[in-house]
Design a protein around this motif. Structure first.
Motif, mmCIF file in Angstrom:
data_model
loop_
_atom_site.group_PDB
_atom_site.id
_atom_site.type_symbol
_atom_site.label_atom_id
_atom_site.label_comp_id
_atom_site.label_asym_id
_atom_site.label_seq_id
_atom_site.Cartn_x
_atom_site.Cartn_y
_atom_site.Cartn_z
ATOM 1 N N SER A 660 -24.156 -5.364 5.608
ATOM 2 C CA SER A 660 -23.865 -4.295 6.561
ATOM 3 C C SER A 660 -24.475 -2.996 6.070
ATOM 4 N N GLY A 662 -23.904 1.233 6.187
ATOM 5 C CA GLY A 662 -22.850 2.223 6.379
ATOM 6 C C GLY A 662 -23.359 3.596 6.018
ATOM 7 N N TYR A 672 -24.687 -2.804 2.119
ATOM 8 C CA TYR A 672 -23.653 -3.581 1.449
ATOM 9 C C TYR A 672 -23.927 -5.063 1.653
ATOM 10 N N GLY A 685 -23.265 -2.874 -3.468
ATOM 11 C CA GLY A 685 -23.729 -1.823 -2.585
ATOM 12 C C GLY A 685 -24.984 -1.175 -3.115
ATOM 13 N N VAL A 711 -18.037 -7.897 5.963
ATOM 14 C CA VAL A 711 -18.222 -6.560 5.426
ATOM 15 C C VAL A 711 -18.752 -5.655 6.527
ATOM 16 N N GLY A 713 -19.901 -1.456 6.776
ATOM 17 C CA GLY A 713 -19.977 -0.089 6.294
ATOM 18 C C GLY A 713 -19.494 0.868 7.363
ATOM 19 N N SER A 714 -18.802 1.915 6.951
ATOM 20 C CA SER A 714 -18.331 2.898 7.920
ATOM 21 C C SER A 714 -19.509 3.607 8.568
ATOM 22 N N VAL A 721 -16.431 1.619 3.029
ATOM 23 C CA VAL A 721 -16.814 0.267 3.431
ATOM 24 C C VAL A 721 -15.550 -0.547 3.670
ATOM 25 N N TYR A 732 -10.336 -1.458 2.464
ATOM 26 C CA TYR A 732 -11.334 -0.402 2.576
ATOM 27 C C TYR A 732 -11.343 0.419 1.296
#
Length: 798
Positions: A660, A662, A672, A685, A711, A713-714, A721, A732
């Protein structure tokens, strides 16, 4: 499983770059298969779960997970807890039998693990056979017990025909008790080729009679239950386990689930059902056995047409002899039933009755304020308030008012049990605060939109609009439609309020849409009721849905038209949408990468992923059209030209799974990935596009098998994450990455190497005494069944 020699001290954990917290869904989320109170320390209790480990009860009724550090990818099955035992003479000592499955789904043998500090650290003793924490019959028990008069003696009742095992050195090693020959011969479905229902259920409980005196320094009388309804199912030893015999005149129609000693009465109470649970139970009984006279009394609370369920949970009040509570095992309608007796079972008081108006007259209230979505999704829409799969119901041995029971959804209980039978009602409260036993199917964070979308098995899914919402249990689950399981969710990159999700069951419409970021939903009738499962991808402008189903191959719907087959993609292909260019979709199957530039109408081969044989995940950049990352069995590949060509991130991670992007600390995006890196199989990461990688998981937090983890990511909060697990909900954390917001010593440098070409078709004996020791993270405290058959989730190995 590989075990290390027993260390004299606890292994020092590798420092992680991240401190992990649970997203607070509340309510429990899965099957709580057992609750055990300590007999001499008031309020000390533990709950075991089938796929989420063990939790310790706190003084404020919340729970703390105490096994978060024991389930790495190589020993993921340690979160399957098949039995739990406390040392009556030492409140610091806990034992548990761990292992997820006894069939081929779990490749490793089980263990007996032990803690001498209430779960802060654990040692493991390997067994020569498997343990089934998520197998049928997992609510029976407890199958593990410590001699109340000799802490060195521990018994374990095994499955799969392996019989009874004993330790004489406080769990350092176990030997088979050859004098005990009963093995529990029942299997729910002997013809099951998967081995899940055809495995022998084995032994169901071990109960010491603390009133019987000692033989050779050990408790003389021991009772053992077996899954057998043909000859005998309850056995006794009068000489500390040297010899055994079937208890005379015992009932032989049903399987025993629970056996509790009432020492002042010198009696056993037992619950029986016609199945071993936790889903079944259409007939059953409750018996009292007078140990002194050898007399069995049938004290079943109901009979005739009123008896349409078995019995599971059994709580004996040790402060008030003759007082006990039993629970129905799966009274599917209109609700579960609980019965309380104050005269040793001669008479019973049910917790609800049919009133004169034909409505249910309840002697209890429901309080689900700690998980308000239970009210909106269950209590408001169903009569089944008390729950289902009630295999453990316990009364605090030092407090007659304090009681707890586990269900397939949560833990209920309270502190006013003695109101039962008076003019005051009993408070039945959801008390699973801190237990996050959710099997997470997908996590997505939407840049500029919803902070977290979590697709969940058994509870459908939940929306957290902002990061500030993560610590508050949602008021509702994903409803209208409310499915048992949402299997996949995606958002439209250019219209971030638009979200799509798909479900995992036949017979209903399994596509739902939201135009407000997942706050509310509506059914998409472009599908039919035969399609379900798989993965969904939403076009950047929210006009096209691509769905790789479990049942009908890959299908597509444009502008709300009916779904039609995408013939250019193989079934079960991994799919993704470009988040900025509405025309582009991506797919992968085996080693072949596919690209569509016509909104998924057709696909053709993209760039080569050199050396890869399995495409696991595809992640499109949230803000840059045509940039994407592809996770494979040999690592991660990167493209900046819509998948026409790829470069491999070499020397960093191999055998990667979910990935992912983020939001990072600067204008860049973090990457990630779950994969095999410098510190083994875990979560890593990168803040520099994969040139260097940081172990952001560490050893104090485990996530189970990485091939089953999710997973995300924000998209809105830098360096945050989300991790979705199979059994411990959503975690998180805020990361510190080399090349980004900080540095860490756990990094691996990698060079991007050009490796691919542009495709012309796309333009743009006994158990051993070997043990290991591990730390468990202890925070500071202040498969898919229907909703009414929740098992606690899926195994990624199934």
């Amino acid at each position: 499983m590989k075990y290390l020699k027993l260390f004299a001290a606890v292994i020092a954990p590798v420092l992680a770059a991240t401190s992990w917290d649970n997203v607070h869904i509340g309510g429990g989320g899965g099957f709580v298969s057992g609750i055990v109170f300590h007999p001499s320390e008031k309020g000390l209790a533990y709950a075991r779960t089938d796929i989420g480990g063990i939790y310790k009860l706190n003084s404020d009724d919340s729970w703390t997970p105490i096994t978060d550090g024991i389930a790495n990818s190589s020993n993921w099955h340690n979160w399957g807890i098949d039995a739990l035992a406390l040392d009556p003479q030492d409140p610091d000592i806990i034992y548990a039998a761990v292992g997820m499955y006894t069939n081929s789904w779990d490749p490793s043998n089980g263990s007996i693990m032990k803690s001498t500090d209430q779960g802060a650290t654990w040692t493991f003793t390997s067994l020569s056979f498997k343990v089934g924490g998520n197998m049928p019959g997992r609510g029976n028990g407890e199958r593990l017990a410590v001699d109340p008069q000799n802490s060195n003696i521990v018994y374990f009742g095994a499955r799969s025909g392996n019989g009874l095992w004993k330790s004489t050195n406080a769990g350092q090693s176990f030997q088979k008790v050859t004098s005990f020959t009963a093995v529990g011969t029942y299997a729910p479905d002997p013809s099951d080729t998967y081995g899940y229902n055809s495995d022998l259920q084995g032994l169901t409980f071990i109960t010491f009679d603390s009133t019987s005196g000692k033989t050779g320094g050990a408790t003389s009388r021991i009772f053992v239950g077996t899954a057998d309804n043909v000859t005998a199912s309850v056995y006794v030893s009068e000489n500390a386990g040297s010899t055994w015999s079937a208890v005379e005149d015992q009932p032989d129609t049903f399987f025993p689930h629970k056996c509790r000693l009432q020492p002042e009465e010198k009696a056993l109470y037992l619950t029986y059902s016609d199945g071993t649970g936790p889903y079944d139970g259409t007939q059953g009984a409750v018996y009292r056995y007078d140990i002194t006279t050898g007399v069995w009394d049938d004290i079943t609370p109901v009979s005739g047409s009123s008896l349409y369920f078995g019995f599971g949970g059994l709580g004996v009040d040790l402060q008030e002899p003759g007082t006990l509570v039993v629970a129905s095992l799966n009274s599917w309608w209109p609700d579960a039933q609980l019965f309380r007796s104050t005269d040793s079972g001669a008479s019973w008081d049910p917790i609800w009755v049919w009133g004169s108006s034909g409505a249910m007259d309840r002697s209890h209230t429901m309080d689900v304020t700690l998980a308000p979505w239970i009210k909106t999704e269950f209590l408001d829409n169903d009569t089944k308030w008390l729950g289902w799969m009630i295999e453990s119901l316990e009364i605090d041995p030092l407090d007659s008012n304090h009681w707890l029971y586990g269900t397939g959804l949560t833990i209920y209980g309270g502190h006013d049990l003695t109101n039962w039978g008076t003019s005051s009602k009993v408070t039945t409260k959801s008390l699973a605060d801190g237990i996050e036993e959710y099997a997470v199917q997908e996590v997505k964070s939407v840049p500029g939109g919803t902070e977290l979308l979590a697709a969940i098995a058994d509870e459908c899914g939940f929306t957290f609009l902002a990061q500030s919402d993560l610590g508050t249990a949602p008021s509702k689950a994903w409803d209208t439609p409310l499915w048992t399981t949402s299997i996949s969710v995606d958002y439209a990159g250019n219209k971030v309020s638009n979200v799509v999700r798909v479900g995992n069951a036949a017979g209903n419409y399994m596509v739902a849409l939201s135009s407000n970021g997942g706050s509310s939903w509506y059914i998409n009738y472009a599908t039919d009721t035969a399609k379900y499962g798989g993965q969904v991808a939403y076009s950047a402008d929210a006009d096209t849905i691509l769905w790789s189903t479990s049942t009908s191959g890959v299908v597509r719907s444009a502008n709300s038209a009916s779904f039609s087959a995408v013939s250019s993609l193989p079934s079960n292909a991994v799919i993704a949408s470009d988040k900025r260019n509405n025309k582009y979709f991506y797919a992968g199957s085996s080693a072949t990468f596919y690209v569509s530039s016509n909104t998924a109408s057709s696909f053709s081969s993209g760039g080569s992923l050199s050396g890869a044989s399995s495409i696991r995940d595809i992640e499109a950049h949230p803000t840059i059209a045509g940039e994407l990352y592809v996770s494979t069995d040999v690592g991660i590949f990167h493209s900046t030209d819509f998948g026409s060509s790829f470069t491999k991130l070499s020397g960093a991670l191999t055998d990667t799974h979910r990935i992912s992007l983020g939001k990072g600390s600067s204008a860049s995006w973090n990457l990630y990935a779950f994969g095999d890196g410098s510190n083994g199989e875990r979560l890593y990461g990168s803040a520099d596009g994969g040139s260097s990688w940081t172990d952001i998981q560490g050893s104090s937090q485990t996530f189970g098998a990485i091939d089953g983890c999710r997973v995300g990511g924000s998209g809105n909060n830098a360096d945050y994450v989300y991790v979705g697990t199979n059994g411990r909900g959503v975690f998180y954390g805020k990361v510190t990455l080399s090349g980004g917001s900080g540095t860490t010593s756990s990094t691996t440098k990698a060079a991007e190497t050009s490796s691919t070409t542009q495709s012309s078709s796309t333009s743009s004996k006994s158990s051993t005494s070997s043990t290991s020791t591990t730390s468990s993270a202890v925070p500071t405290t202040t498969g898919t069944a229907s909703h009414y058959q929740q098992c606690g989730g899926f195994s990624s190995r199934v």
